[in-house]
Every structure is written in structure tokens, then in C-alpha cells.
Design an enzyme around this catalytic site. Sequence first.
Site, PDB file in Angstrom:
ATOM      1  N   ASP A  39       1.152  -1.080  -0.091  1.00 24.76           N
ATOM      2  CA  ASP A  39       0.116   0.026   0.502  1.00 24.76           C
ATOM      3  C   ASP A  39       0.430   1.177   0.242  1.00 24.76           C
ATOM      4  O   ASP A  39       2.037   0.831   0.129  1.00 24.76           O
ATOM      5  CB  ASP A  39      -1.153  -0.224   1.056  1.00 24.76           C
ATOM      6  CG  ASP A  39      -1.004  -0.298   2.048  1.00 24.76           C
ATOM      7  OD1 ASP A  39      -1.299  -2.189   2.464  1.00 24.76           O
ATOM      8  OD2 ASP A  39       0.319  -0.700   3.692  1.00 24.76           O
ATOM      9  N   LYS A  61      -4.902   2.588  -1.125  1.00 28.19           N
ATOM     10  CA  LYS A  61      -5.512   3.151  -0.717  1.00 28.19           C
ATOM     11  C   LYS A  61      -5.323   4.280  -0.225  1.00 28.19           C
ATOM     12  O   LYS A  61      -5.040   3.745   1.322  1.00 28.19           O
ATOM     13  CB  LYS A  61      -6.851   2.175  -0.088  1.00 28.19           C
ATOM     14  CG  LYS A  61      -7.268   0.999  -1.192  1.00 28.19           C
ATOM     15  CD  LYS A  61      -8.317  -0.001   0.108  1.00 28.19           C
ATOM     16  CE  LYS A  61      -7.823  -0.763   1.153  1.00 28.19           C
ATOM     17  NZ  LYS A  61      -8.372  -0.648   1.840  1.00 28.19           N
ATOM     18  N   MET A 175      -4.840   7.984  11.932  1.00 27.11           N
ATOM     19  CA  MET A 175      -6.285   8.525  10.589  1.00 27.11           C
ATOM     20  C   MET A 175      -6.460   9.385  11.393  1.00 27.11           C
ATOM     21  O   MET A 175      -7.602   9.668  10.857  1.00 27.11           O
ATOM     22  CB  MET A 175      -7.115   7.316   9.529  1.00 27.11           C
ATOM     23  CG  MET A 175      -6.326   6.324   9.386  1.00 27.11           C
ATOM     24  SD  MET A 175      -6.880   4.737   8.734  1.00 27.11           S
ATOM     25  CE  MET A 175      -7.159   3.748   9.536  1.00 27.11           C
TER      26      MET A 175
HETATM   27  N1  SAH Z   1      -0.995  -0.846  10.246  1.00 28.01           N
HETATM   28  C1  SAH Z   1      -0.478   0.603  10.026  1.00 28.01           C
HETATM   29  C2  SAH Z   1      -1.410   1.891  10.523  1.00 28.01           C
HETATM   30  C3  SAH Z   1      -2.587   1.704   9.391  1.00 28.01           C
HETATM   31  S1  SAH Z   1      -3.875   2.859   8.908  1.00 28.01           S
HETATM   32  C4  SAH Z   1      -0.004   0.213  11.785  1.00 28.01           C
HETATM   33  O1  SAH Z   1       0.397  -0.858  12.438  1.00 28.01           O
HETATM   34  O2  SAH Z   1       0.769   1.458  11.957  1.00 28.01           O
HETATM   35  C5  SAH Z   1      -2.851   4.461   8.614  1.00 28.01           C
HETATM   36  C6  SAH Z   1      -2.376   5.229   9.885  1.00 28.01           C
HETATM   37  O3  SAH Z   1      -1.660   4.840  10.821  1.00 28.01           O
HETATM   38  C7  SAH Z   1      -1.221   6.934   9.290  1.00 28.01           C
HETATM   39  O4  SAH Z   1      -3.538   7.281   9.285  1.00 28.01           O
HETATM   40  C8  SAH Z   1      -1.516   7.164  10.653  1.00 28.01           C
HETATM   41  O5  SAH Z   1      -2.082   7.685  11.472  1.00 28.01           O
HETATM   42  C9  SAH Z   1      -0.327   6.076  10.966  1.00 28.01           C
HETATM   43  N2  SAH Z   1       0.435   6.308  10.607  1.00 28.01           N
HETATM   44  C10 SAH Z   1       1.268   5.007   9.720  1.00 28.01           C
HETATM   45  N3  SAH Z   1       2.604   5.048   9.526  1.00 28.01           N
HETATM   46  C11 SAH Z   1       3.389   6.058   9.868  1.00 28.01           C
HETATM   47  C12 SAH Z   1       3.960   6.981   9.873  1.00 28.01           C
HETATM   48  N4  SAH Z   1       4.953   6.571   9.561  1.00 28.01           N
HETATM   49  N5  SAH Z   1       3.950   7.898  10.845  1.00 28.01           N
HETATM   50  C13 SAH Z   1       2.492   8.788  11.673  1.00 28.01           C
HETATM   51  N6  SAH Z   1       1.856   8.294  11.388  1.00 28.01           N
HETATM   52  C14 SAH Z   1       2.004   6.784  10.990  1.00 28.01           C
END
Ligand code: SAH
Length: 256
Positions: A39, A61, A175
Site C-alpha cells: 500500500d 488505498k 488516521m
Molecule cells: N497498520 C498501520 C496503521 C494503518 S492506518 C500500523 O500499524 O501502523 C494508517 C495510519 O497509521 C495513518 O493515517 C497514520 O495515522 C498512521 N501511520 C502509519 N505510518 C505512520 C508513520 N510513519 N508516521 C506516523 N503515522 C503513521
Amino acid sequence: MSEFPAGSVWLVGAGPGDPDLLTRKAERLIGQADVIFHDALVGPGVLALAPSGARLVHVGKRSGRHSKDQRAIDALIVEAALQGRRVVRLKGGDPAIFGRATEELDACRAAGVAVSICPGVTAASAAAASLGASLTLRGLARKLTFVTAHARSGETLDLDWRLLADPHATLAVYMGKAAAATVSRGLMDAGLAGDTPVALVENASLPSELQFHTRLDLLPLAARSLLGEGPALLLIGQAVGPSEPTLKADRKAVQA
Ligand code: SAH
């Protein structure tokens, strides 16, 4: 039996972006993949580890797209596995946290395709590491809640603010950028103090990382004016304040 037989699927946690935060297992699985569906959140440094013969398919997405996209992704994964490919489904952070993993697990199992999960470092852990802070704090933050502030398109955010407005907890909001004002208002209306510390971390673990300390009542302004286009995590609670509570008390005393 091999870890990754032909015709099977691994949902692999890609971590927050820095390839050094991949697990050794994730790196090994990526190295064996015939096809990698990834993704938007998977960083270029991680994708660079894919073997030269592997097919990389971007199935990104970003919020706002219709959920049939997810069914299309499920179908692509299953189809590749049924063709005998070793399939890696690479997901940002940990696949089991706000990653739609269940749909993909169910689709594989329904098709008789073997599927497993390799965990990853979730954004909240990466953000805390960047801040040099602990998500929990003895006596002050005994509970850690991961919540998503993403509402389905056209729906309003339906969170139990009373349950979330706990002064002895840390709240990690995934998010949450677009909903920052709703989160701030919801928590304050439910009784959480306006001066509760908030940390915002965008692009945690990447060279483009940004981090800010603010307070709950100023969160909407901070999210609007300081954050850019990257994924951002909101951390709310005493544990993520800019300094130890005792030091903060001292600082207040100095200001007074
Ligand atoms: N599976 C992922 C989360 C997916 S939802 C996990 O465990 O981290 C997507 C959200 O994750 C983004 O909108 C943001 O809030 C957060 N996110 C993912 N990568 C990030 C990063 N490098 N820095 C800050 N927030 C992050």
C-alpha cells in the site's frame, strides 16, 4: 515444510517506513516473494529490498475510496496465490492494526490458500520512539488505547468519547489528522482537560519526520497548521508530554 511454499500468502508488517525497523523475518519473506502487493504507506526503502525478479503491485488505498477496492485487492492476492506464486502482502506498520487484515485472511482461507501474518512495528511505537517517550507511565498512564478516527465516507465519527477521555490513559489516534477538531472537542466535552499533552508525529521513522508537542485544546490548530501530507499519529495523554511531570511542575513554578 518451508516457511513460504509456492501458492501461499504472507501478510507482512512493513513497519513505519524506515527499513531498519523491519523484522528479520519480514526481510526474509520479502526476499522470497514472487509478487508483492503493497500500500501507499510502505516506504521506498522497504520496497527496495524486493528481489529484482519480484513483481511489485501498488494497491494503495488512501481514505475516501470505496470499500470494493478492498475486495479487488483480496481477489488479486488470492488469484496470484492460486497461480502458484509466493505472495507477500506488505502493509504499513503492523498488518493486524487498522490494516483490513481480516478481509484478506478470510478471502485466502475461503479459497483454500495458506496465509500467515508477520507482525510489524506499529506507528504508535515508532512515534513514541521518535519522541523519546514511553506510551505508558507508571501510575499516570496505565492504559494504552489504539483508536482510528477514520469514519466511512459520508458517516460521522462515532466514538465513545466518555470511554476515551481517561486522564490515566494514553490515546494513540490513527488516521486522526482530518478529525483532529472532532477528537479534541469530543474528549474535552467528555471531561478531559484542555491542557492534556498531545504529541503529533508525521512520517515517523522517515527522514521527513516532523514532531510537535501541543495541548488538547490547541490540537485542531496544530493539526491544521503544522502537519503536511504524510501519515500522522496523534498521541494524547500525560505520558507523551514534553517532559517528566515533575519537571513540568517545576517549569510552571518558574513561570509563576
Ligand atoms: N497498520 C498501520 C496503521 C494503518 S492506518 C500500523 O500499524 O501502523 C494508517 C495510519 O497509521 C495513518 O493515517 C497514520 O495515522 C498512521 N501511520 C502509519 N505510518 C505512520 C508513520 N510513519 N508516521 C506516523 N503515522 C503513521
